[in-house]
Scaffold this motif. Structure first.
Motif, short mmCIF file in Angstrom:
data_model
loop_
_atom_site.label_atom_id
_atom_site.label_comp_id
_atom_site.label_asym_id
_atom_site.label_seq_id
_atom_site.Cartn_x
_atom_site.Cartn_y
_atom_site.Cartn_z
N PRO A 1 0.84 -1.20 0.00
CA PRO A 1 0.00 0.00 0.00
C PRO A 1 0.87 1.26 0.00
CG PRO A 1 -0.75 -1.58 1.66
CD PRO A 1 0.56 -2.09 1.12
N ASP A 2 0.44 2.29 -0.71
CA ASP A 2 1.21 3.54 -0.81
C ASP A 2 1.63 4.09 0.55
OD1 ASP A 2 1.06 3.45 -3.55
OD2 ASP A 2 -0.53 4.95 -3.71
N ALA B 1 -1.33 0.90 7.19
CA ALA B 1 -2.35 0.34 6.31
C ALA B 1 -3.03 -0.79 7.08
CB ALA B 1 -1.72 -0.19 5.03
N PRO B 2 -4.32 -1.03 6.83
CA PRO B 2 -5.03 -2.06 7.59
C PRO B 2 -4.44 -3.46 7.37
CG PRO B 2 -6.52 -0.89 6.08
CD PRO B 2 -5.14 -0.39 5.83
N GLY B 3 -4.53 -4.28 8.41
CA GLY B 3 -4.16 -5.69 8.29
C GLY B 3 -5.20 -6.39 7.42
N ALA B 4 -4.98 -7.66 7.11
CA ALA B 4 -5.87 -8.41 6.23
C ALA B 4 -7.26 -8.63 6.82
CB ALA B 4 -5.24 -9.75 5.85
N THR B 5 -7.34 -8.78 8.16
CA THR B 5 -8.64 -8.98 8.82
C THR B 5 -8.75 -8.01 9.99
OG1 THR B 5 -8.00 -10.57 10.54
CG2 THR B 5 -8.41 -11.47 8.33
N ALA B 6 -9.93 -7.93 10.57
CA ALA B 6 -10.17 -7.04 11.72
C ALA B 6 -9.37 -7.46 12.95
CB ALA B 6 -11.66 -7.01 12.06
N ILE C 1 -3.26 -6.61 13.49
CA ILE C 1 -2.72 -5.26 13.70
C ILE C 1 -2.34 -4.68 12.33
CG2 ILE C 1 -1.98 -5.55 16.09
CD1 ILE C 1 0.82 -6.26 15.06
N PRO C 2 -2.31 -3.35 12.24
CA PRO C 2 -2.02 -2.74 10.94
C PRO C 2 -0.59 -2.98 10.46
CG PRO C 2 -2.51 -1.05 12.61
CD PRO C 2 -2.57 -2.37 13.28
N TRP C 3 -0.41 -2.83 9.16
CA TRP C 3 0.91 -2.80 8.57
C TRP C 3 1.45 -1.41 8.85
CZ3 TRP C 3 1.14 -5.54 3.16
CH2 TRP C 3 0.60 -6.82 3.27
N LEU C 4 2.76 -1.29 9.06
CA LEU C 4 3.35 0.01 9.40
C LEU C 4 4.58 0.33 8.56
CD1 LEU C 4 3.46 -0.11 13.32
CD2 LEU C 4 1.79 1.08 11.90
N LYS C 5 4.81 1.62 8.43
CA LYS C 5 6.07 2.14 7.92
C LYS C 5 6.65 2.98 9.05
CE LYS C 5 8.07 5.06 4.31
NZ LYS C 5 7.73 5.88 3.12
N ILE D 1 4.85 -5.88 7.84
CA ILE D 1 3.87 -6.36 6.86
C ILE D 1 3.41 -7.77 7.22
CG2 ILE D 1 4.77 -4.89 5.01
CD1 ILE D 1 6.21 -7.37 3.88
N ASN D 2 2.42 -8.25 6.49
CA ASN D 2 1.91 -9.63 6.66
C ASN D 2 1.55 -9.93 8.12
OD1 ASN D 2 2.45 -9.96 3.91
ND2 ASN D 2 4.54 -10.61 4.35
#
Length: 166
Positions: A26-27, A101-106, A109-113, A134-135
């Motif tokens: 994700p951007d 960016a949101p994780g794959a499911t609720a 935890i979110p993906w982070l930069k 990620i992941n």
């Protein structure tokens, strides 16, 4: 489709660093122009504390991560509050979140930069300027709790990609 998703995650976890970094992200967490220094898998827990929220009601608040960093099935370091990543070679970085960016499911935890805010020691992490989480799988804990000061852990796994400016 959980079986397909589990299989896809397992395959992704086994891919090489190059393949992992080549997947479009994700951007909000992408790091164009940066190159991969190291990619590791983390297994651990997100630790939460029962605290009064802004509305005065008790709720779970994120406190810190506690995870083992793995490469090819071997422990190579640890991840803990700060957030800190520390490798067995003595190199370490502290990050500051600058995108998510949101994780794959609720439940994920979110993906982070994260931008590297400081570093210690010298070794593999010395040139790192950016960390991506990620992941993600698991790690979220929401909702009310009963007793202020109580702690609860939510198991999680993620991949951390350490990058440097090219």
């Amino acid at each position: 489709m959980p079986t397909l998703k589990s299989l896809a995650f397992a395959v992704l976890a086994l891919t090489s660093t190059t393949a992992l970094a080549a997947d479009p992200l994700p951007d909000a967490i992408a790091a164009p122009g940066e190159t991969v220094v190291l990619s590791v898998h983390a297994e651990g827990a997100q630790v939460y504390e029962c605290k009064a929220a802004a509305d005065g009601k008790l709720a779970w608040a994120f406190r810190e991560p506690v995870a083992t960093l793995l490469s090819e099935g071997k422990t190579v370091g640890r991840h803990y509050a700060g957030p800190n990543w520390e490798l067995a070679d003595g190199s370490a970085v502290v990050g500051k979140a600058i995108g998510n960016a949101p994780g794959a499911t609720a439940a994920d935890i979110p993906w982070l930069k994260l931008e590297v805010a400081s570093r210690r020691g010298s070794g593999t992490l010395t040139p790192v300027t950016t960390v991506q989480r990620i992941n993600t799988h698991g790690g979220k804990l929401d909702g009310a709790c009963d007793k202020a000061g109580e702690f609860k852990s939510a198991p999680y796994s993620a991949d951390y990609v350490f990058l440097k400016k090219s």
